[in-house]
Design a protein around this motif. Structure first.
Motif, PDB file in Angstrom:
ATOM      1  N   LEU A   3       0.841  -1.198   0.000  1.00 38.05           N
ATOM      2  CA  LEU A   3       0.000   0.000   0.000  1.00 38.05           C
ATOM      3  C   LEU A   3       0.871   1.242   0.000  1.00 38.05           C
ATOM      4  CD1 LEU A   3      -2.647  -1.101   2.644  1.00 38.05           C
ATOM      5  CD2 LEU A   3      -2.861  -1.121   0.164  1.00 38.05           C
ATOM      6  N   PRO A   4       0.476   2.263  -0.751  1.00 38.57           N
ATOM      7  CA  PRO A   4       1.263   3.496  -0.751  1.00 38.57           C
ATOM      8  C   PRO A   4       1.108   4.242   0.566  1.00 38.57           C
ATOM      9  CG  PRO A   4      -0.730   3.774  -2.040  1.00 38.57           C
ATOM     10  CD  PRO A   4      -0.681   2.333  -1.632  1.00 38.57           C
ATOM     11  N   ALA A   5       2.168   4.930   0.952  1.00 38.62           N
ATOM     12  CA  ALA A   5       2.109   5.780   2.145  1.00 38.62           C
ATOM     13  C   ALA A   5       1.630   7.160   1.713  1.00 38.62           C
ATOM     14  CB  ALA A   5       3.480   5.877   2.786  1.00 38.62           C
ATOM     15  N   ILE A   6       0.879   7.796   2.556  1.00 40.65           N
ATOM     16  CA  ILE A   6       0.409   9.150   2.273  1.00 40.65           C
ATOM     17  C   ILE A   6       0.948  10.059   3.360  1.00 40.65           C
ATOM     18  CG2 ILE A   6      -1.601  10.659   2.065  1.00 40.65           C
ATOM     19  CD1 ILE A   6      -3.155   8.200   1.073  1.00 40.65           C
ATOM     20  N   ASP A   7       1.636  11.101   2.953  1.00 41.34           N
ATOM     21  CA  ASP A   7       2.219  12.059   3.885  1.00 41.34           C
ATOM     22  C   ASP A   7       1.800  13.440   3.403  1.00 41.34           C
ATOM     23  OD1 ASP A   7       3.741  13.528   5.651  1.00 41.34           O
ATOM     24  OD2 ASP A   7       5.651  12.612   5.108  1.00 41.34           O
ATOM     25  N   ILE A   8       0.965  14.115   4.167  1.00 42.66           N
ATOM     26  CA  ILE A   8       0.484  15.441   3.788  1.00 42.66           C
ATOM     27  C   ILE A   8       1.274  16.476   4.576  1.00 42.66           C
ATOM     28  CG2 ILE A   8      -1.500  16.988   3.731  1.00 42.66           C
ATOM     29  CD1 ILE A   8      -3.248  14.439   3.572  1.00 42.66           C
ATOM     30  N   ALA A   9       1.846  17.439   3.860  1.00 38.61           N
ATOM     31  CA  ALA A   9       2.669  18.457   4.509  1.00 38.61           C
ATOM     32  C   ALA A   9       2.439  19.800   3.830  1.00 38.61           C
ATOM     33  CB  ALA A   9       4.145  18.068   4.425  1.00 38.61           C
ATOM     34  N   THR A  10       2.774  20.853   4.536  1.00 37.15           N
ATOM     35  CA  THR A  10       2.734  22.184   3.951  1.00 37.15           C
ATOM     36  C   THR A  10       4.136  22.761   4.017  1.00 37.15           C
ATOM     37  OG1 THR A  10       2.159  23.191   6.071  1.00 37.15           O
ATOM     38  CG2 THR A  10       0.335  22.593   4.609  1.00 37.15           C
ATOM     39  N   GLY A  11       4.450  23.602   3.057  1.00 39.60           N
ATOM     40  CA  GLY A  11       5.769  24.215   3.022  1.00 39.60           C
ATOM     41  C   GLY A  11       6.291  24.261   1.606  1.00 39.60           C
ATOM     42  N   ALA A  12       7.594  24.443   1.483  1.00 39.15           N
ATOM     43  CA  ALA A  12       8.231  24.469   0.167  1.00 39.15           C
ATOM     44  C   ALA A  12       8.146  23.059  -0.420  1.00 39.15           C
ATOM     45  CB  ALA A  12       9.679  24.918   0.290  1.00 39.15           C
ATOM     46  N   PRO A  13       7.564  22.901  -1.615  1.00 40.52           N
ATOM     47  CA  PRO A  13       7.302  21.562  -2.137  1.00 40.52           C
ATOM     48  C   PRO A  13       8.519  20.635  -2.188  1.00 40.52           C
ATOM     49  CG  PRO A  13       6.166  23.186  -3.463  1.00 40.52           C
ATOM     50  CD  PRO A  13       7.041  23.940  -2.508  1.00 40.52           C
ATOM     51  N   ALA A  14       9.622  21.081  -2.780  1.00 42.99           N
ATOM     52  CA  ALA A  14      10.786  20.198  -2.906  1.00 42.99           C
ATOM     53  C   ALA A  14      11.314  19.795  -1.536  1.00 42.99           C
ATOM     54  CB  ALA A  14      11.877  20.872  -3.730  1.00 42.99           C
ATOM     55  N   ALA A  15      11.421  20.738  -0.625  1.00 44.14           N
ATOM     56  CA  ALA A  15      11.922  20.427   0.714  1.00 44.14           C
ATOM     57  C   ALA A  15      11.009  19.435   1.423  1.00 44.14           C
ATOM     58  CB  ALA A  15      12.057  21.709   1.534  1.00 44.14           C
ATOM     59  N   GLU A  16       9.703  19.591   1.264  1.00 43.30           N
ATOM     60  CA  GLU A  16       8.762  18.684   1.914  1.00 43.30           C
ATOM     61  C   GLU A  16       8.787  17.289   1.291  1.00 43.30           C
ATOM     62  OE1 GLU A  16       7.247  19.104   4.720  1.00 43.30           O
ATOM     63  OE2 GLU A  16       7.964  21.158   4.897  1.00 43.30           O
ATOM     64  N   ILE A  17       8.953  17.216  -0.018  1.00 42.14           N
ATOM     65  CA  ILE A  17       9.062  15.906  -0.677  1.00 42.14           C
ATOM     66  C   ILE A  17      10.308  15.188  -0.189  1.00 42.14           C
ATOM     67  CG2 ILE A  17       9.498  14.778  -2.909  1.00 42.14           C
ATOM     68  CD1 ILE A  17       7.659  17.021  -4.130  1.00 42.14           C
ATOM     69  N   LEU A  18      11.428  15.901  -0.125  1.00 42.57           N
ATOM     70  CA  LEU A  18      12.677  15.300   0.350  1.00 42.57           C
ATOM     71  C   LEU A  18      12.573  14.867   1.811  1.00 42.57           C
ATOM     72  CD1 LEU A  18      15.097  17.770  -1.425  1.00 42.57           C
ATOM     73  CD2 LEU A  18      14.859  15.323  -1.938  1.00 42.57           C
ATOM     74  N   ALA A  19      11.936  15.701   2.644  1.00 41.32           N
ATOM     75  CA  ALA A  19      11.775  15.360   4.061  1.00 41.32           C
ATOM     76  C   ALA A  19      10.873  14.139   4.216  1.00 41.32           C
ATOM     77  CB  ALA A  19      11.208  16.554   4.828  1.00 41.32           C
ATOM     78  N   SER A  20       9.790  14.087   3.461  1.00 43.72           N
ATOM     79  CA  SER A  20       8.869  12.954   3.520  1.00 43.72           C
ATOM     80  C   SER A  20       9.565  11.670   3.087  1.00 43.72           C
ATOM     81  CB  SER A  20       7.657  13.226   2.635  1.00 43.72           C
ATOM     82  OG  SER A  20       6.779  12.131   2.638  1.00 43.72           O
ATOM     83  N   ALA A  21      10.351  11.749   2.024  1.00 41.12           N
ATOM     84  CA  ALA A  21      11.094  10.577   1.560  1.00 41.12           C
ATOM     85  C   ALA A  21      12.078  10.105   2.630  1.00 41.12           C
ATOM     86  CB  ALA A  21      11.828  10.904   0.262  1.00 41.12           C
ATOM     87  N   GLY A  22      12.704  11.056   3.300  1.00 41.36           N
ATOM     88  CA  GLY A  22      13.629  10.707   4.379  1.00 41.36           C
ATOM     89  C   GLY A  22      12.919  10.028   5.538  1.00 41.36           C
ATOM     90  N   ARG A  23      11.765  10.558   5.927  1.00 40.66           N
ATOM     91  CA  ARG A  23      10.996   9.956   7.031  1.00 40.66           C
ATOM     92  C   ARG A  23      10.555   8.538   6.696  1.00 40.66           C
ATOM     93  NH1 ARG A  23       8.851  15.232   7.203  1.00 40.66           N
ATOM     94  NH2 ARG A  23       7.037  14.626   5.961  1.00 40.66           N
TER      95      ARG A  23
END
Length: 195
Positions: A3-23
């Motif tokens: 199943l895909p993980a869903i991570d909803i965040a607000t902020g600068a898109p690239a930084a949030e994508i990178l942070a989500s991938a790290g988490r």
């Protein structure tokens, strides 16, 4: 089932994508791109470009698909890729990029094109022959290297080579556009010409 993980965040898109991938500890980031922006970002939008440059894992950038590429067969959505472009920089990452491109091409039933853009190096001020640019590796030499590389990739039966001259990002964008490619595989850099 996975199943895909869903991570909803607000902020600068690239930084949030990178942070989500790290988490999440991901092995691959898959993201869409519309390719808006300057000529240097004709292939990737600015968010995708930043993620590609900064991600510690590979990034698969999937362009926005036109309706002609989408279909439904036996109740399943399908898309056609057309061609997969493996953009190489004549550096140490070439074999890995070409192999990855070949694997994606086989998985998608698509043709593989190994592409390279020979950049022109501006002549130094002391150059006695005027402002004409000095050539980087010749197109013929680059073509020979790419043909050997393409033929060494197991199973890349339909591999072709496309060598151009000029600005590297704009040249890669032109290869993708001219060949109506659906996927582009690039290294994250480390070579002389990071995208």
């Amino acid at each position: 089932p996975l199943l895909p993980a869903i991570d909803i965040a607000t902020g600068a898109p690239a930084a949030e994508i990178l942070a989500s991938a790290g988490r999440a500890g991901v092995d691959l980031i898959v993201m869409g791109t519309r390719g808006l922006g300057s000529a240097g970002r004709m292939v990737f939008g600015s968010t995708t470009e930043r993620v590609v440059r900064e991600a510690p894992v590979p990034v698969l950038a999937v362009p926005e698909y036109s309706p002609e590429r989408m279909s439904v067969e036996q109740g399943e959505a399908r898309f056609t890729v057309g061609e997969v472009i493996a953009a190489v920089g004549l550096d140490g990452a070439d074999t890995a990029v070409t192999r990855a491109g070949g694997e994606w091409a086989r998985a998608c039933g698509a043709a593989l094109t190994v592409g390279h853009v020979c950049h022109d190096v501006p002549a130094p001020a002391w150059w006695p022959f005027g402002p004409a640019a000095q050539s980087a590796p010749s197109s013929d030499a680059a073509r020979e290297q790419l043909e050997a590389l393409a033929s060494s990739v197991a199973g890349a039966a339909r591999a072709t080579v496309d060598v151009r001259r000029g600005n590297v990002p704009a040249g890669i964008a032109a290869i993708v556009r001219d060949r109506d490619a659906g996927l582009l595989v690039v290294s994250r850099g480390g070579g002389q010409h990071r995208l």
